[in-house]
Design a protein around this motif. Structure first.
Motif, PDB file in Angstrom:
ATOM      1  N   UNK A 187      10.306  23.643  -7.511  1.00 36.62           N
ATOM      2  CA  UNK A 187      10.179  23.824  -6.065  1.00 36.62           C
ATOM      3  C   UNK A 187       8.784  23.409  -5.580  1.00 36.62           C
ATOM      4  N   UNK A 188       7.770  23.774  -6.339  1.00 39.59           N
ATOM      5  CA  UNK A 188       6.401  23.397  -5.981  1.00 39.59           C
ATOM      6  C   UNK A 188       6.211  21.896  -6.076  1.00 39.59           C
ATOM      7  N   UNK A 189       6.753  21.293  -7.123  1.00 40.88           N
ATOM      8  CA  UNK A 189       6.631  19.840  -7.308  1.00 40.88           C
ATOM      9  C   UNK A 189       7.301  19.095  -6.164  1.00 40.88           C
ATOM     10  N   UNK A 190       8.520  19.532  -5.799  1.00 39.34           N
ATOM     11  CA  UNK A 190       9.241  18.882  -4.703  1.00 39.34           C
ATOM     12  C   UNK A 190       8.521  19.076  -3.372  1.00 39.34           C
ATOM     13  N   UNK A 191       7.904  20.249  -3.206  1.00 42.84           N
ATOM     14  CA  UNK A 191       7.151  20.506  -1.980  1.00 42.84           C
ATOM     15  C   UNK A 191       5.981  19.552  -1.826  1.00 42.84           C
ATOM     16  N   UNK A 192       5.240  19.327  -2.903  1.00 37.23           N
ATOM     17  CA  UNK A 192       4.114  18.401  -2.854  1.00 37.23           C
ATOM     18  C   UNK A 192       4.588  16.962  -2.714  1.00 37.23           C
ATOM     19  N   UNK A 193       5.709  16.630  -3.347  1.00 35.69           N
ATOM     20  CA  UNK A 193       6.256  15.285  -3.199  1.00 35.69           C
ATOM     21  C   UNK A 193       6.648  15.040  -1.744  1.00 35.69           C
ATOM     22  N   UNK A 246       0.824  -1.210   0.000  1.00 36.20           N
ATOM     23  CA  UNK A 246       0.000   0.000   0.000  1.00 36.20           C
ATOM     24  C   UNK A 246       0.857   1.258   0.000  1.00 36.20           C
ATOM     25  N   UNK A 247       2.024   1.205   0.635  1.00 38.53           N
ATOM     26  CA  UNK A 247       2.945   2.352   0.615  1.00 38.53           C
ATOM     27  C   UNK A 247       3.444   2.613  -0.804  1.00 38.53           C
ATOM     28  N   UNK A 248       3.805   1.542  -1.506  1.00 39.17           N
ATOM     29  CA  UNK A 248       4.285   1.667  -2.884  1.00 39.17           C
ATOM     30  C   UNK A 248       3.170   2.193  -3.791  1.00 39.17           C
ATOM     31  N   UNK A 249       1.964   1.657  -3.621  1.00 29.85           N
ATOM     32  CA  UNK A 249       0.830   2.112  -4.438  1.00 29.85           C
ATOM     33  C   UNK A 249       0.507   3.579  -4.158  1.00 29.85           C
ATOM     34  N   UNK A 250       0.567   3.971  -2.894  1.00 23.73           N
ATOM     35  CA  UNK A 250       0.316   5.370  -2.534  1.00 23.73           C
ATOM     36  C   UNK A 250       1.350   6.291  -3.173  1.00 23.73           C
ATOM     37  N   UNK A 251       2.606   5.866  -3.125  1.00 24.52           N
ATOM     38  CA  UNK A 251       3.679   6.672  -3.703  1.00 24.52           C
ATOM     39  C   UNK A 251       3.536   6.775  -5.214  1.00 24.52           C
ATOM     40  N   UNK A 252       3.217   5.657  -5.868  1.00 23.29           N
ATOM     41  CA  UNK A 252       3.074   5.656  -7.322  1.00 23.29           C
ATOM     42  C   UNK A 252       1.892   6.517  -7.756  1.00 23.29           C
ATOM     43  N   UNK A 253       0.758   6.317  -7.119  1.00 26.65           N
ATOM     44  CA  UNK A 253      -0.436   7.093  -7.461  1.00 26.65           C
ATOM     45  C   UNK A 253      -0.236   8.575  -7.157  1.00 26.65           C
ATOM     46  N   UNK A 254       0.379   8.854  -6.021  1.00 27.15           N
ATOM     47  CA  UNK A 254       0.634  10.242  -5.651  1.00 27.15           C
ATOM     48  C   UNK A 254       1.580  10.932  -6.616  1.00 27.15           C
TER      49      UNK A 254
END
Length: 299
Positions: free
Chosen positions: A116-122, A94-102
């Motif tokens: 900077x915005x992309x890295x902030x959301x990541x 589920x962690x991997x799926x969350x990371x991939x989907x996110x």
């Protein structure tokens, strides 16, 4: 499969989706909406919620918070329906799926913005995964220290609503903190019902939730405050947004009797079995609040 579905706790999913819907409605009210972003946000949030529920199932059993004495809302690992090893693997998946989907969500929503915005959301995405796991898992789970309420307010309220709104619009509207707070406070209300239900068992096992710290009577007062302040945030937003003169923008008021009924039920409930049904009712009422509030923004 039945055991895994129960461990995923589907009745919590309406609550998880509430912040996504609220942010989407607010964005649609400003003519900014994308179905692709919406469904990716729904998918990511669902993965995170299931991850959190799996982690809670695992962590509460390992720590001893969920023991054989628990008779209401029993956990899969606690009962032996799912082994610890199986749940650990499920958490990793589920962690991997969350990371991939996110990651797909961030790309779709922010591909035209700066790095900077992309890295902030990541970073927020990584933090969400960590928060979902460490609520009950680890040497010092923050959920056992009474910090779960503020975490729920942040992630189910401010981050969920404002973050979703930004993915559509690439802008922040500070007025949106009010409906975001409504979502967050009602989500905290769901957690508070859970903790009031488990106050006796949590006291025995050393889980210092807010109700354990306050006691049942004050925890009920705290619950009423969550409901009242959450509802007032929506009222203030409607007035400040210069839309209060149109009755359609007050659709969310239909949820007030339901919130009052839930508050009374928690006040009168004496046993875990009497309090437990209000968990689902609070989650569904929160979803109904978001739907009525959100529809009023786009009609």
């Amino acid at each position: 499969m039945k055991n895994w579905i129960l461990a995923a706790r589907p009745r919590t999913l309406p609550l998880a989706l509430a912040s996504i819907l609220m942010g989407s409605f607010l964005a649609a009210g400003h003519d900014a909406f994308s179905w692709k972003i919406f469904w990716l946000a729904v998918l990511t949030t669902t993965f995170l919620q299931v991850l959190s529920n799996f982690a809670n199932d695992y962590g509460d059993t390992v720590s001893g918070v969920d023991s054989v004495e628990r008779t209401v809302a029993t956990r899969a690992v606690q009962t032996g329906a799912i082994t610890r090893e199986q749940m650990t693997r499920a958490m990793i998946i589920m962690s991997v799926l969350s990371l991939a989907s996110g990651s797909l969500l961030i790309y779709e929503g922010l591909k035209d913005t700066d790095m900077q915005t992309i890295l902030g959301f990541f970073g927020l995405g990584i933090l969400s995964i960590i928060a979902a796991i460490t609520y009950t898992v680890g040497k010092r789970p923050y959920g056992y220290m009474g910090l779960g309420d503020i975490s729920v307010l942040i992630f189910f309220g401010w981050v969920g609503v404002l973050g979703t709104y930004f993915l559509y619009t690439h802008n922040f509207d500070w007025l949106n903190f009010l409906p975001a707070s409504s979502c967050g406070l009602f989500a905290v209300g769901v957690l508070n019902i859970n903790n009031i239900r488990d106050i006796e068992s949590d006291t025995k096992t050393g889980k210092n939730s807010i109700p354990v710290r306050l006691g049942k009577e004050k925890a009920v007062i705290y619950h009423w405050l969550l409901l009242i302040v959450g509802f007032l945030c929506a009222v203030i937003y409607t007035l400040l947004n210069e839309s209060g003169n149109n009755w359609i923008h007050w659709l969310f008021v239909v949820t007030l009797p339901l919130l009052i009924k839930i508050g009374r039920g928690i006040s009168q409930g004496q046993t875990p079995a009497q309090i437990d049904p209000f968990l689902k009712r609070m989650a569904l009422t929160t979803l109904l609040f978001v739907l009525t509030f959100g529809l009023s923004q786009i009609l």
